[in-house]
Design a protein around this motif. Structure first.
Motif, mmCIF file in Angstrom:
data_model
loop_
_atom_site.group_PDB
_atom_site.id
_atom_site.type_symbol
_atom_site.label_atom_id
_atom_site.label_comp_id
_atom_site.label_asym_id
_atom_site.label_seq_id
_atom_site.Cartn_x
_atom_site.Cartn_y
_atom_site.Cartn_z
ATOM 1 N N TYR A 266 0.835 -1.211 0.000
ATOM 2 C CA TYR A 266 0.000 0.000 0.000
ATOM 3 C C TYR A 266 0.867 1.259 0.000
ATOM 4 C CZ TYR A 266 -3.870 -3.060 1.305
ATOM 5 O OH TYR A 266 -4.829 -4.033 1.309
ATOM 6 N N ASP A 267 2.127 1.155 -0.424
ATOM 7 C CA ASP A 267 3.050 2.272 -0.238
ATOM 8 C C ASP A 267 2.712 3.487 -1.080
ATOM 9 O OD1 ASP A 267 4.907 1.385 1.757
ATOM 10 O OD2 ASP A 267 5.581 -0.117 0.320
ATOM 11 N N THR A 268 2.125 3.317 -2.254
ATOM 12 C CA THR A 268 1.724 4.474 -3.066
ATOM 13 C C THR A 268 0.207 4.545 -3.199
ATOM 14 O OG1 THR A 268 2.005 3.167 -5.089
ATOM 15 C CG2 THR A 268 3.874 4.497 -4.383
ATOM 16 N N TYR A 269 -0.469 3.955 -2.227
ATOM 17 C CA TYR A 269 -1.926 4.032 -2.185
ATOM 18 C C TYR A 269 -2.325 5.465 -1.835
ATOM 19 C CZ TYR A 269 -5.963 0.839 -1.973
ATOM 20 O OH TYR A 269 -7.096 0.117 -2.245
ATOM 21 N N THR A 270 -3.353 6.003 -2.463
ATOM 22 C CA THR A 270 -3.831 7.342 -2.132
ATOM 23 C C THR A 270 -5.218 7.240 -1.504
ATOM 24 O OG1 THR A 270 -4.841 7.670 -4.308
ATOM 25 C CG2 THR A 270 -2.546 8.358 -4.038
ATOM 26 N N ILE A 271 -5.601 8.300 -0.838
ATOM 27 C CA ILE A 271 -6.880 8.282 -0.125
ATOM 28 C C ILE A 271 -8.058 8.170 -1.109
ATOM 29 C CG2 ILE A 271 -7.295 10.761 -0.041
ATOM 30 C CD1 ILE A 271 -7.692 8.294 2.867
ATOM 31 N N THR A 272 -7.894 8.732 -2.318
ATOM 32 C CA THR A 272 -8.974 8.617 -3.304
ATOM 33 C C THR A 272 -9.094 7.179 -3.817
ATOM 34 O OG1 THR A 272 -7.367 9.390 -4.928
ATOM 35 C CG2 THR A 272 -8.936 10.997 -4.095
ATOM 36 N N GLN A 273 -7.963 6.451 -3.916
ATOM 37 C CA GLN A 273 -8.027 5.041 -4.300
ATOM 38 C C GLN A 273 -8.755 4.232 -3.230
ATOM 39 O OE1 GLN A 273 -3.584 4.888 -5.655
ATOM 40 N NE2 GLN A 273 -4.541 3.020 -6.373
ATOM 41 N N VAL A 274 -8.461 4.519 -1.962
ATOM 42 C CA VAL A 274 -9.152 3.816 -0.887
ATOM 43 C C VAL A 274 -10.653 4.080 -0.951
ATOM 44 C CG1 VAL A 274 -9.288 3.502 1.605
ATOM 45 C CG2 VAL A 274 -7.104 4.042 0.561
ATOM 46 N N LEU A 275 -10.999 5.335 -1.209
ATOM 47 C CA LEU A 275 -12.421 5.715 -1.260
ATOM 48 C C LEU A 275 -13.147 4.971 -2.377
ATOM 49 C CD1 LEU A 275 -13.557 9.370 -0.737
ATOM 50 C CD2 LEU A 275 -14.791 7.877 -2.277
ATOM 51 N N GLN A 277 -12.132 2.173 -3.893
ATOM 52 C CA GLN A 277 -12.076 0.733 -3.659
ATOM 53 C C GLN A 277 -13.127 0.286 -2.630
ATOM 54 O OE1 GLN A 277 -10.225 -1.559 -5.150
ATOM 55 N NE2 GLN A 277 -10.959 -3.250 -3.858
ATOM 56 N N ARG A 278 -13.160 0.994 -1.485
ATOM 57 C CA ARG A 278 -14.082 0.579 -0.431
ATOM 58 C C ARG A 278 -15.530 0.957 -0.747
ATOM 59 N NH1 ARG A 278 -11.117 -0.567 4.180
ATOM 60 N NH2 ARG A 278 -9.225 -1.532 3.392
ATOM 61 N N GLY A 279 -15.730 2.165 -1.253
ATOM 62 C CA GLY A 279 -17.095 2.640 -1.456
ATOM 63 C C GLY A 279 -17.787 2.027 -2.649
ATOM 64 N N ILE A 280 -17.052 1.806 -3.754
ATOM 65 C CA ILE A 280 -17.692 1.336 -5.000
ATOM 66 C C ILE A 280 -17.369 -0.127 -5.274
ATOM 67 C CG2 ILE A 280 -17.816 1.716 -7.487
ATOM 68 C CD1 ILE A 280 -17.192 4.653 -6.959
ATOM 69 N N ALA A 281 -16.056 -0.458 -5.311
ATOM 70 C CA ALA A 281 -15.678 -1.828 -5.691
ATOM 71 C C ALA A 281 -16.156 -2.847 -4.658
ATOM 72 C CB ALA A 281 -14.167 -1.915 -5.864
ATOM 73 N N GLU A 282 -16.039 -2.536 -3.363
ATOM 74 C CA GLU A 282 -16.434 -3.483 -2.326
ATOM 75 C C GLU A 282 -17.850 -3.243 -1.821
ATOM 76 O OE1 GLU A 282 -13.479 -3.427 0.731
ATOM 77 O OE2 GLU A 282 -11.823 -3.841 -0.653
ATOM 78 N N ASP A 284 -19.202 -1.009 0.099
ATOM 79 C CA ASP A 284 -19.392 -0.501 1.462
ATOM 80 C C ASP A 284 -19.571 1.006 1.388
ATOM 81 O OD1 ASP A 284 -19.513 -0.108 4.142
ATOM 82 O OD2 ASP A 284 -17.729 -1.275 4.619
ATOM 83 N N TYR A 285 -20.760 1.416 0.995
ATOM 84 C CA TYR A 285 -21.010 2.833 0.738
ATOM 85 C C TYR A 285 -20.909 3.657 2.012
ATOM 86 C CZ TYR A 285 -23.007 6.817 -1.707
ATOM 87 O OH TYR A 285 -23.194 8.045 -2.278
ATOM 88 N N GLY A 286 -21.337 3.098 3.140
ATOM 89 C CA GLY A 286 -21.262 3.829 4.406
ATOM 90 C C GLY A 286 -19.833 4.164 4.768
ATOM 91 N N LEU A 287 -18.911 3.177 4.617
ATOM 92 C CA LEU A 287 -17.501 3.430 4.909
ATOM 93 C C LEU A 287 -16.914 4.428 3.909
ATOM 94 C CD1 LEU A 287 -15.083 2.617 6.678
ATOM 95 C CD2 LEU A 287 -14.528 0.900 4.953
ATOM 96 N N GLY A 288 -17.282 4.292 2.629
ATOM 97 C CA GLY A 288 -16.796 5.244 1.623
ATOM 98 C C GLY A 288 -17.277 6.659 1.912
ATOM 99 N N ALA A 289 -18.534 6.802 2.366
ATOM 100 C CA ALA A 289 -19.041 8.138 2.701
ATOM 101 C C ALA A 289 -18.285 8.717 3.891
ATOM 102 C CB ALA A 289 -20.534 8.046 3.008
ATOM 103 N N ALA A 290 -17.978 7.891 4.896
ATOM 104 C CA ALA A 290 -17.195 8.370 6.043
ATOM 105 C C ALA A 290 -15.803 8.820 5.594
ATOM 106 C CB ALA A 290 -17.095 7.269 7.091
ATOM 107 N N LEU A 291 -15.201 8.060 4.684
ATOM 108 C CA LEU A 291 -13.894 8.466 4.136
ATOM 109 C C LEU A 291 -13.992 9.810 3.424
ATOM 110 C CD1 LEU A 291 -12.327 5.225 2.674
ATOM 111 C CD2 LEU A 291 -11.172 6.883 4.128
#
Length: 318
Positions: A266-275, A277-282, A284-291
């Motif tokens: 995760y060394d060059t992971y960015t916060i928008t990639q996390v958002l 990945q978690r909110g759309i790909a996985e 988990d919209y609630g977690l993506g909204a919190a992010l």
């Protein structure tokens, strides 16, 4: 011959006398007309920003999946999960590192480059266009191109040159933890320096030549002219440039995604990639909204600090 007021017709005097009511009505009508033009902008702001923001804040306290019609309030569970997830914290750290590093390095490189491009020399227009060219393609395309240039294999462009000239073995530009971060930042700096140099160049061309001629007559060296004339007059341009660089750095997505895919690890992971990945790909919209809410607060805090610092510098240089 002097004209007495009593000589003028009564109607003319009445027509030329200032009326207190008419200017007030005219001013009020002008203000209402001006505010009427702001209504569409306010509607767009409410529909496209405030309503989605309020919905995101609400969904951040739920377990909404984005597709299921049912959702339940879960309190602060999503926020606690964010601050205990190592991938999220790593993404936040690299995003801040990328934003701060590119802002500082681009500013340090773009101002001297703009000063050089502001001088007269043969082929100046061609050189300006060459430096501006990296700003034309999208970051995603630049990332794909640099994937071949920085390939860790011996067939990569830079590794091939190093191997043929110095006999150096393949360098893991994109697979080593530290080199991958450095590579992403270097490509980001390369892509943005020319555009911001052109921005500084536009401000430089509005500086009167009289300042430099007077300084030369007074015996000021080029170094003194740069620090005492050029740099203070570029303070407003620095505010604009650094604001744009920080915005682009904090919301960076396409360059690290195409260049390294967020790796190694995760060394060059960015916060928008996390958002995404978690909110759309996985789902988990609630977690993506919190992010998204945390990201918005962090961006607002960083930009407020940056604007405060640069405005103080502007007042100091005036």
């Amino acid at each position: 011959m002097a004209i007495q007021t009593s000589d003028l017709p009564t109607r003319a005097l009445a027509g030329s006398a200032p009326s207190g009511a008419r200017p007030t009505r005219r001013r009020l009508r002008e203000q209402l007309t001006t505010q009427a033009f702001l209504v569409p902008i306010a509607l767009v702001l409410v529909v496209l920003f405030l309503v989605p923001l309020a919905e995101s804040v609400y969904y951040s306290f739920t377990d909404y999946s984005g597709s299921s019609p049912t959702r339940h309030l879960v309190g602060l569970r999503n926020y606690r999960q964010i601050f205990t997830d190592p991938s999220v914290l790593t993404g936040l750290g690299f995003t801040l590192l990328y934003a701060v590093a590119t802002t500082l390095i681009v500013t340090v490189l773009a101002i001297p480059l703009a000063v050089i491009l502001n001088r007269r020399f043969p082929g100046r227009s061609l050189v300006r266009a060459a430096f501006f060219f990296p700003a034309v393609p999208s970051m995603a395309i630049l990332g794909l191109v640099w994937t071949f240039v920085l390939s860790p294999l011996s067939s990569g462009v830079i590794n091939s040159v190093l191997g043929s000239l110095f006999g150096v073995g393949p360098v893991p530009w994109l697979s080593d933890n530290t080199l991958a971060k450095v590579s992403v930042i270097v490509v980001g700096v390369w892509a943005q320096t020319g555009w911001h140099a052109v921005l500084y160049l536009a401000y430089l061309q509005s500086v009167p030549r009289d300042y430099y001629e007077a300084a030369t007559i007074d015996g000021a060296t080029p170094r003194q002219q740069f620090f005492r004339i050029t740099l203070p007059l570029l303070a407003p341009a620095m505010t604009v440039s650094q604001f744009l660089l920080l915005i682009n750095g904090l919301r960076v997505y396409d360059l690290p995604f195409t260049l390294t895919g967020g790796g190694p690890g995760y060394d060059t992971y960015t916060i928008t990639q996390v958002l995404v990945q978690r909110g759309i790909a996985e789902g988990d919209y609630g977690l993506g909204a919190a992010l998204g809410v945390i990201f918005l607060i962090a961006v607002a805090a960083v930009l407020s600090l940056q604007l405060s610092v640069t405005r103080r510098l502007e007042r100091r240089f005036r």
